[in-house]
Design an enzyme around this catalytic site. Structure first.
Site, PDB file in Angstrom:
ATOM      1  CG  ASP A  29      -0.402  -0.699   2.420  1.00 29.48           C
ATOM      2  OD1 ASP A  29       0.824  -0.849   2.512  1.00 29.48           O
ATOM      3  OD2 ASP A  29      -1.182  -1.097   3.274  1.00 29.48           O
ATOM      4  CD  GLU A  54      -4.307   3.680   6.498  1.00 29.76           C
ATOM      5  OE1 GLU A  54      -5.354   3.471   7.128  1.00 29.76           O
ATOM      6  OE2 GLU A  54      -3.203   3.282   6.874  1.00 29.76           O
TER       7      GLU A  54
END
Length: 363
Positions: free
Chosen positions: A63, A123
């Site tokens: 990520d 997120e």
């Protein structure tokens, strides 16, 4: 190995969601000179394909987004972007995958091709799901995918995973109870939203506790608001909480149970009860076959004793293709998402070497 330098450079330019221009510029700067093909299947993403002439590929994911947090670590390489910080270790995740890329650059032959995936919006809105829908894994004939997350609750440098339950499915729960306020001396003229809220909370606790003790799940409320003054019946109650589980039938059963409680409390008290849940990520569930396959390669990692009740959008990959998730221990460190989050950077070399061993030995 340049893994620490990569981490420090990326740590200084944290960016949010899918708007990652400086992050992507750095990644491209490292990867462009290498013998890989770069692509951006969705906004904010970058994929690097190393072709060794094999009919299929394995993939490694990192990520890339940060958090809207003002950094307070005092590090000399702290965030240069006010109000943004890599407080969840994604800078370290990217650095380890870049170190794997540097190793791949020097290889002439592997048993499989390799796709490196740098993903936005972990997120926020679940960039993993959009990457799955993009067709990038089918285009490169990816058979399985691996991911890793820094984890403060494990000793420094320890890599761990487990079969099946790894990280929970989750959703937020919001309960709004609307009654009718009246002076407390004339309570019979009101509809007591506070009493209704207490009843709802009590029955929700009973619902969760009735499940078998060995079943991993969580249903908790962290906030309750009700009323305005001490001598008036409350006209409104708000309960805010979280629901987490691993099996869909448990998760959906608890959701349905909360709605049934709402209907029954509404009937009994006369208050209006609205139960709302949002769409969370599915559970990270490591498949037995892939877990055993990695074990059979001789790649060493520890068995995680129990799953964690935190969510990760890596789960979307596992709904799309075989995928296995690992934790990399940070040792003593502040919690993830803390404005002081920092860790011993030596662990990044352990994580990068693990990726290299897996890429080298996986069959």
């Amino acid at each position: 190995m340049q893994v620490i330098q990569h981490r420090r450079a990326l740590h200084q330019v944290p960016e949010l969601d899918r708007d990652l221009p400086e992050t992507l510029a750095y990644l491209r700067g490292v990867l462009s000179p290498m013998k890989c093909t770069l692509s951006s299947p969705i906004p904010g993403s970058l994929c690097a394909f190393f072709d060794f002439g094999r009919p299929s590929a394995i993939a490694f994911r990192s990520d890339a987004d940060a958090l809207p947090i003002t950094e307070k670590t005092g590090l000399p390489f702290a965030s240069r972007h006010p109000g943004r910080m890599h407080a969840c270790g994604h800078d370290g995740h990217m650095a380890m995958v870049l170190a794997l890329a540097e190793w791949l650059q020097d290889q002439e032959d592997l048993a499989h091709n390799v796709l490196l995936v740098f993903q936005p919006a972990e997120e926020t809105t679940g960039g993993a799901r959009d990457l799955c829908r993009s067709g990038v894994f089918e285009a490169h004939r990816v058979t399985c995918l691996f991911g890793m997350h820094l984890w403060p609750e494990l000793p420094a440098g320890v890599i761990a995973s487990r079969k099946r339950e790894m990280m929970s499915r989750s959703c937020e729960v919001s309960v709004t109870i609307t009654g009718r306020s009246s002076h407390i001396a004339k309570a019979q003229e009101g509809l007591d939203a506070l009493a209704a809220g207490v009843e709802f909370y009590r029955r929700a606790v009973e619902l969760e506790s009735a499940l078998p003790s060995g079943l991993f799940r969580l249903l908790k409320f962290g906030r309750m608001e009700s009323g305005t003054v001490r001598n008036a019946v409350s006209g409104k109650t708000l309960l805010l909480g979280s629901l987490r589980a691993f099996q869909d039938e448990v998760f959906l059963g608890l959701q349905q149970g909360l709605r049934q409680i709402g209907r029954e409390v509404e009937t009994r008290t006369g208050c209006q009860v609205a139960v709302q849940t949002n769409d969370g990520y599915p559970a990270v569930w490591n498949p037995d076959d892939l877990y055993n396959q990695v074990r059979a390669c001789g790649v060493d990692f520890q068995q995680l004793e129990k799953p964690v009740m935190i969510s990760e959008d890596f789960s979307w990959y596992q709904h799309h293709l075989p995928a296995l998730f690992f934790f990399l221990g940070c040792g003593p460190s502040p919690a993830l998402h803390a404005d002081t989050f920092a860790f011993d950077e030596a662990i990044l070399e352990a994580g990068a070497n693990f990726w290299i061993r897996l890429a080298q030995s996986f069959r």
